[in-house]
Write a protein that holds these residues in place. Structure first.
Motif, mmCIF file in Angstrom:
data_model
loop_
_atom_site.group_PDB
_atom_site.id
_atom_site.type_symbol
_atom_site.label_atom_id
_atom_site.label_comp_id
_atom_site.label_asym_id
_atom_site.label_seq_id
_atom_site.Cartn_x
_atom_site.Cartn_y
_atom_site.Cartn_z
ATOM 1 N N ALA A 1 171.135 32.408 44.478
ATOM 2 C CA ALA A 1 170.633 32.173 45.497
ATOM 3 C C ALA A 1 171.405 32.792 46.684
ATOM 4 C CB ALA A 1 170.638 30.720 45.800
ATOM 5 N N THR A 2 172.686 32.901 46.783
ATOM 6 C CA THR A 2 173.345 33.623 47.916
ATOM 7 C C THR A 2 173.190 35.160 47.702
ATOM 8 O OG1 THR A 2 175.030 31.992 47.728
ATOM 9 C CG2 THR A 2 175.772 33.892 48.618
ATOM 10 N N ALA A 3 173.209 35.721 46.343
ATOM 11 C CA ALA A 3 172.881 37.110 46.268
ATOM 12 C C ALA A 3 171.596 37.361 46.626
ATOM 13 C CB ALA A 3 172.980 37.588 44.689
ATOM 14 N N HIS A 4 170.577 36.707 46.608
ATOM 15 C CA HIS A 4 169.235 36.945 47.074
ATOM 16 C C HIS A 4 168.800 36.347 48.376
ATOM 17 C CE1 HIS A 4 169.039 37.569 42.811
ATOM 18 N NE2 HIS A 4 167.791 38.479 43.105
ATOM 19 N N SER A 5 169.673 36.017 49.390
ATOM 20 C CA SER A 5 169.794 35.503 50.508
ATOM 21 C C SER A 5 169.669 36.672 51.447
ATOM 22 C CB SER A 5 170.738 34.627 51.022
ATOM 23 O OG SER A 5 172.064 35.372 51.270
ATOM 24 N N ARG A 6 169.095 36.526 52.736
ATOM 25 C CA ARG A 6 169.219 37.603 53.662
ATOM 26 C C ARG A 6 170.650 38.110 53.989
ATOM 27 N NH1 ARG A 6 165.018 34.877 55.289
ATOM 28 N NH2 ARG A 6 165.931 33.900 57.035
ATOM 29 N N SER A 7 171.536 37.028 54.394
ATOM 30 C CA SER A 7 172.824 37.314 54.591
ATOM 31 C C SER A 7 173.629 37.642 53.636
ATOM 32 C CB SER A 7 173.410 36.073 55.222
ATOM 33 O OG SER A 7 173.639 34.990 54.326
ATOM 34 N N GLY A 8 173.774 37.431 52.312
ATOM 35 C CA GLY A 8 174.199 37.474 51.232
ATOM 36 C C GLY A 8 175.513 36.912 51.403
ATOM 37 N N SER A 9 175.659 36.001 52.181
ATOM 38 C CA SER A 9 176.913 35.079 52.404
ATOM 39 C C SER A 9 176.501 33.595 52.160
ATOM 40 C CB SER A 9 177.331 35.310 53.643
ATOM 41 O OG SER A 9 178.168 33.973 54.253
ATOM 42 N N LEU A 10 177.354 32.886 51.563
ATOM 43 C CA LEU A 10 176.853 31.273 51.203
ATOM 44 C C LEU A 10 177.056 30.669 52.454
ATOM 45 C CD1 LEU A 10 176.565 29.029 49.245
ATOM 46 C CD2 LEU A 10 179.174 28.837 49.197
ATOM 47 N N PHE A 11 177.638 30.740 53.121
ATOM 48 C CA PHE A 11 177.970 29.968 54.354
ATOM 49 C C PHE A 11 176.574 29.976 55.352
ATOM 50 C CE2 PHE A 11 182.239 30.305 52.796
ATOM 51 C CZ PHE A 11 182.537 29.060 52.552
ATOM 52 N N ALA A 12 176.252 31.325 55.368
ATOM 53 C CA ALA A 12 175.207 31.865 56.316
ATOM 54 C C ALA A 12 173.813 31.520 55.706
ATOM 55 C CB ALA A 12 175.163 33.188 56.713
ATOM 56 N N ALA A 13 174.049 31.603 54.287
ATOM 57 C CA ALA A 13 172.644 31.308 53.404
ATOM 58 C C ALA A 13 171.855 29.913 53.488
ATOM 59 C CB ALA A 13 172.721 31.685 52.176
ATOM 60 N N VAL A 14 172.904 28.929 53.936
ATOM 61 C CA VAL A 14 172.398 27.504 54.007
ATOM 62 C C VAL A 14 171.665 27.025 55.102
ATOM 63 C CG1 VAL A 14 174.387 26.730 52.351
ATOM 64 C CG2 VAL A 14 174.644 26.788 54.875
ATOM 65 N N HIS A 15 171.963 28.220 56.144
ATOM 66 C CA HIS A 15 171.081 28.007 57.362
ATOM 67 C C HIS A 15 169.956 28.934 57.567
ATOM 68 C CE1 HIS A 15 174.412 25.687 58.782
ATOM 69 N NE2 HIS A 15 174.995 26.196 58.389
ATOM 70 N N GLU A 16 169.682 29.577 56.566
ATOM 71 C CA GLU A 16 168.562 30.384 56.437
ATOM 72 C C GLU A 16 167.197 29.659 56.527
ATOM 73 O OE1 GLU A 16 168.742 33.630 53.974
ATOM 74 O OE2 GLU A 16 170.725 34.176 54.411
ATOM 75 N N SER A 17 165.996 30.058 56.808
ATOM 76 C CA SER A 17 164.898 29.596 56.837
ATOM 77 C C SER A 17 163.758 30.688 56.387
ATOM 78 C CB SER A 17 164.196 28.890 58.094
ATOM 79 O OG SER A 17 163.085 28.369 57.887
ATOM 80 N N PRO A 18 163.183 30.601 55.434
ATOM 81 C CA PRO A 18 163.351 29.481 54.316
ATOM 82 C C PRO A 18 164.628 29.713 53.731
ATOM 83 C CG PRO A 18 161.801 30.942 53.499
ATOM 84 C CD PRO A 18 162.210 31.476 55.012
ATOM 85 N N ARG A 19 165.226 28.624 53.149
ATOM 86 C CA ARG A 19 166.589 28.715 52.234
ATOM 87 C C ARG A 19 166.380 29.274 50.874
ATOM 88 N NH1 ARG A 19 169.113 23.216 52.254
ATOM 89 N NH2 ARG A 19 169.527 23.911 54.540
ATOM 90 N N PRO A 20 167.348 30.349 50.523
ATOM 91 C CA PRO A 20 167.041 30.835 49.341
ATOM 92 C C PRO A 20 167.205 30.096 48.168
ATOM 93 C CG PRO A 20 169.112 31.525 50.097
ATOM 94 C CD PRO A 20 168.419 30.596 51.556
ATOM 95 N N GLY A 21 166.306 30.451 46.993
ATOM 96 C CA GLY A 21 166.404 29.857 45.790
ATOM 97 C C GLY A 21 166.897 30.548 44.817
ATOM 98 N N PRO A 22 167.556 29.886 43.664
ATOM 99 C CA PRO A 22 167.973 30.584 42.726
ATOM 100 C C PRO A 22 166.968 31.192 41.593
ATOM 101 C CG PRO A 22 168.202 28.308 42.265
ATOM 102 C CD PRO A 22 167.844 28.282 43.615
ATOM 103 N N ARG A 23 167.202 32.178 40.920
ATOM 104 C CA ARG A 23 166.307 32.588 39.976
ATOM 105 C C ARG A 23 166.898 32.209 38.567
ATOM 106 N NH1 ARG A 23 165.698 34.923 44.620
ATOM 107 N NH2 ARG A 23 164.049 36.631 45.071
#
Length: 152
Positions: free
Chosen positions: A22-44
């Motif tokens: 989920a972190t690798a596929h987030s816009r930020s690439g950071s665990l701490f920033a990813a939890v605040h992204e909308s929509p929250r990234p999901g795992p594959r």
């Protein structure tokens, strides 16, 4: 072609692969920033209970032929010719779930993503961390697996 190999007998069910994915596929690439992204990234990748209640990391096997690719009505699912991975163009996905119905491994899930553009859930599946592999790195799930339940 290199690919991720699942060794379910080694899995301890820690679910770190899901978090890394989920972190690798987030816009930020950071665990701490990813939890605040909308929509929250999901795992594959998804860790579920195996036959004897052990952890089982379930991910797309990039079948050949791939049933999901064959039934996609919009052509959103394609195969990358260089890495031989089955990929979803989430901007073209209409969320019909036909791919999930025919997947023999239950590896297609649906999440709202930034790529969908409209906030509706679209097909989400393992892409082999193509963005990392093209940089000469291992997929995120393999990198974090400390018991080698996932190898590349």
């Amino acid at each position: 072609m290199k690919q991720v190999v699942v060794h379910p007998e080694r899995c301890v069910g820690c679910m770190q692969c899901m978090l890394a994915c989920a972190t690798a596929h987030s816009r930020s690439g950071s665990l701490f920033a990813a939890v605040h992204e909308s929509p929250r990234p999901g795992p594959r990748i998804h860790v579920g209970a195996g036959r004897f209640n052990e952890g089982f990391p379930n991910r797309c096997r990039h079948c050949d032929p791939a049933p999901c690719l064959q039934v996609c009505p919009t052509g959103a699912i394609t195969r990358d010719p260089d890495q031989d991975l089955v990929l979803v163009d989430q901007s073209r996905c209409i969320g019909c779930a036909t791919c999930a119905i025919v997947c023999p491994f239950d590896a297609v899930t649906f999440h709202a993503t930034a790529a969908s553009g409209n906030g509706h859930p679209v097909a989400t599946k393992c892409d082999g961390c193509l963005h990392l592999v093209r940089q000469g790195l291992e997929p995120a799930c393999v990198e974090v697996c400390k018991v080698d339940a996932l190898t590349y």
